[in-house]
Design a protein around this motif. Structure first.
Motif, short mmCIF file in Angstrom:
data_model
loop_
_atom_site.label_atom_id
_atom_site.label_comp_id
_atom_site.label_asym_id
_atom_site.label_seq_id
_atom_site.Cartn_x
_atom_site.Cartn_y
_atom_site.Cartn_z
N ALA A 47 -20.65 29.27 28.14
CA ALA A 47 -20.59 30.73 28.08
C ALA A 47 -19.40 31.25 28.87
O ALA A 47 -18.71 32.18 28.44
N VAL A 48 -19.16 30.66 30.02
CA VAL A 48 -18.00 31.03 30.84
C VAL A 48 -16.72 30.77 30.06
O VAL A 48 -15.80 31.60 30.04
N GLU A 49 -16.66 29.62 29.40
CA GLU A 49 -15.46 29.26 28.63
C GLU A 49 -15.21 30.27 27.51
O GLU A 49 -14.07 30.71 27.29
N MET A 50 -16.27 30.65 26.79
CA MET A 50 -16.11 31.62 25.71
C MET A 50 -15.69 32.98 26.24
O MET A 50 -14.84 33.66 25.64
N GLU A 60 -14.01 33.59 28.96
CA GLU A 60 -12.60 33.50 29.38
C GLU A 60 -11.66 33.62 28.18
O GLU A 60 -10.62 34.29 28.26
N LEU A 61 -12.05 33.02 27.06
CA LEU A 61 -11.25 33.14 25.85
C LEU A 61 -11.20 34.58 25.36
O LEU A 61 -10.15 35.08 24.94
N GLU A 62 -12.34 35.26 25.41
CA GLU A 62 -12.36 36.67 25.00
C GLU A 62 -11.44 37.52 25.87
O GLU A 62 -10.71 38.38 25.35
N LEU A 63 -11.43 37.28 27.15
CA LEU A 63 -10.57 38.06 28.04
C LEU A 63 -9.09 37.77 27.82
O LEU A 63 -8.25 38.64 28.05
N ARG A 64 -8.78 36.59 27.34
CA ARG A 64 -7.38 36.26 27.05
C ARG A 64 -6.95 36.76 25.67
O ARG A 64 -5.78 37.11 25.49
N ARG A 65 -7.87 36.80 24.71
CA ARG A 65 -7.47 37.04 23.33
C ARG A 65 -8.07 38.29 22.69
O ARG A 65 -7.60 38.75 21.67
N GLU A 85 -16.57 40.24 30.73
CA GLU A 85 -16.42 40.23 32.19
C GLU A 85 -17.78 40.11 32.87
O GLU A 85 -17.93 39.39 33.87
N ASP A 86 -18.79 40.82 32.33
CA ASP A 86 -20.14 40.72 32.89
C ASP A 86 -20.70 39.31 32.72
O ASP A 86 -21.35 38.77 33.63
N ILE A 87 -20.49 38.72 31.54
CA ILE A 87 -20.96 37.36 31.29
C ILE A 87 -20.30 36.40 32.28
O ILE A 87 -20.95 35.54 32.87
N LEU A 88 -19.01 36.57 32.45
CA LEU A 88 -18.25 35.69 33.33
C LEU A 88 -18.79 35.76 34.76
O LEU A 88 -19.05 34.73 35.40
N ALA A 89 -18.99 36.98 35.25
CA ALA A 89 -19.48 37.15 36.62
C ALA A 89 -20.90 36.60 36.78
O ALA A 89 -21.17 35.84 37.72
N GLY A 90 -21.77 36.95 35.85
CA GLY A 90 -23.17 36.54 35.97
C GLY A 90 -23.37 35.05 35.82
O GLY A 90 -24.10 34.43 36.60
N ARG A 119 -21.08 32.60 36.08
CA ARG A 119 -20.43 31.84 37.15
C ARG A 119 -21.32 31.80 38.39
O ARG A 119 -21.46 30.75 39.04
N LEU A 120 -21.95 32.92 38.71
CA LEU A 120 -22.84 32.98 39.87
C LEU A 120 -24.02 32.04 39.67
O LEU A 120 -24.40 31.30 40.59
N GLN A 121 -24.61 32.05 38.48
CA GLN A 121 -25.74 31.17 38.23
C GLN A 121 -25.32 29.70 38.24
O GLN A 121 -26.08 28.84 38.70
N LEU A 122 -24.12 29.43 37.74
CA LEU A 122 -23.63 28.05 37.76
C LEU A 122 -23.59 27.50 39.18
O LEU A 122 -24.05 26.39 39.45
N VAL A 123 -23.01 28.28 40.07
CA VAL A 123 -22.90 27.85 41.47
C VAL A 123 -24.28 27.67 42.07
O VAL A 123 -24.58 26.65 42.72
N GLU A 124 -25.16 28.65 41.83
CA GLU A 124 -26.50 28.62 42.43
C GLU A 124 -27.34 27.47 41.88
O GLU A 124 -27.97 26.72 42.65
N LEU A 125 -27.34 27.28 40.57
CA LEU A 125 -28.18 26.24 39.98
C LEU A 125 -27.67 24.85 40.32
O LEU A 125 -28.47 23.93 40.55
N THR A 126 -26.36 24.68 40.36
CA THR A 126 -25.79 23.38 40.74
C THR A 126 -26.15 23.05 42.18
O THR A 126 -26.49 21.91 42.51
N ARG A 127 -26.09 24.07 43.04
CA ARG A 127 -26.45 23.88 44.45
C ARG A 127 -27.92 23.53 44.59
O ARG A 127 -28.29 22.62 45.35
N ARG A 128 -28.77 24.24 43.86
CA ARG A 128 -30.20 23.98 43.95
C ARG A 128 -30.54 22.57 43.44
O ARG A 128 -31.40 21.90 44.02
N LEU A 129 -29.91 22.15 42.36
CA LEU A 129 -30.16 20.82 41.82
C LEU A 129 -29.85 19.75 42.86
O LEU A 129 -30.62 18.79 43.03
N HIS A 130 -28.75 19.92 43.57
CA HIS A 130 -28.40 18.96 44.61
C HIS A 130 -29.33 19.08 45.81
O HIS A 130 -29.77 18.07 46.38
#
Length: 227
Positions: free
Chosen positions: A85-88, A90-95, A106-111, A113-124
């Motif tokens: 979702a972040v990748e898509m 980012e493409l929208e913001l470029r194109r 922009e909202d998708i990117l912010a939300g 990315r935050l969940q990615l960091v949080e969920l990856t941290r929790r998994l570890h």
């Protein structure tokens, strides 16, 4: 893994609930795989592409699980799903060209990315695993569906990469992010109710709410661009 009848009924409820959220009804095989601007896309009109069947299969597999196994399997699936979702976005913001769609990206990117960091941290923190290691810990049937959904998602992202910049890109992005979000909702339904950790239940609830709101907004945008 032997499927328990109670879990099977829960699995059916997962799909029924997902369908009630107005997910795309068309078959995945019939969805338009071509870049925006081709004759195939024009013939279909401005409709979202279909949600991958692998998302529903994965939802059923998650309904069979509980406890640690449910959490690890969900995190193994949803973390890479958020990355795409972040990748898509980012493409929208470029194109992309449409201000409303770009703001949503922009909202998708912010939300996410935050969940990615949080969920990856929790998994570890909880299980000492990376997302790749978590996938290896998931049941075989779930791994198959995680991989199938990842393959479908990669194809959608590649379609976007082949789409030229401009207004057509906005349409291509919206048509693909709706089923992507729908798949995320299906994955999160069981976890919001049954995850062991309250933090994960809340993260799933937040993801469902945010993605459903974005789906509604994107469907409204598509409806206003039929002509």
């Amino acid at each position: 893994m032997t499927k328990h009848p109670t879990r099977r009924r829960a699995a059916v409820a997962v799909v029924a609930t997902a369908l009630s959220l107005a997910l795309a009804p068309a078959s995945f095989a019939a969805a338009d795989p071509a870049p925006q601007g081709t004759a195939n896309t024009a013939s279909q009109g401005l409709k979202p592409l279909a949600t991958s069947p692998a998302a529903y299969e994965l939802g059923e597999e998650l309904a069979e699980l509980s406890g640690k196994e449910l959490e690890i399997t969900y995190l193994a699936a949803i973390i890479p799903h958020h990355r795409s979702a972040v990748e898509m976005a980012e493409l929208e913001l470029r194109r992309g060209a449409d201000a409303r769609v770009r703001a949503a990206a922009e909202d998708i990117l912010a939300g996410q990315r935050l969940q990615l960091v949080e969920l990856t941290r929790r998994l570890h923190q909880w299980y000492g695993l990376t997302p790749k290691q978590a996938r290896e810990k998931a049941p075989e049937e779930a791994r198959e569906e995680i991989d199938a959904l990842a393959s479908d998602t990669r194809a959608r992202v590649e379609e976007l990469r082949r789409t030229p910049a401009g207004k057509g890109f906005d349409t291509a992005f919206v048509r693909r992010v709706i089923p992507h979000h729908s798949a995320g909702i299906v994955q999160s339904l069981e976890v919001q109710a049954r995850a062991v950790h309250p933090e994960l239940r809340e993260a799933a609830r937040t993801a469902i709410s945010a993605q459903q709101a974005e789906i509604d907004d994107f469907r409204s945008w598509l409806a206003g661009h039929k002509k």
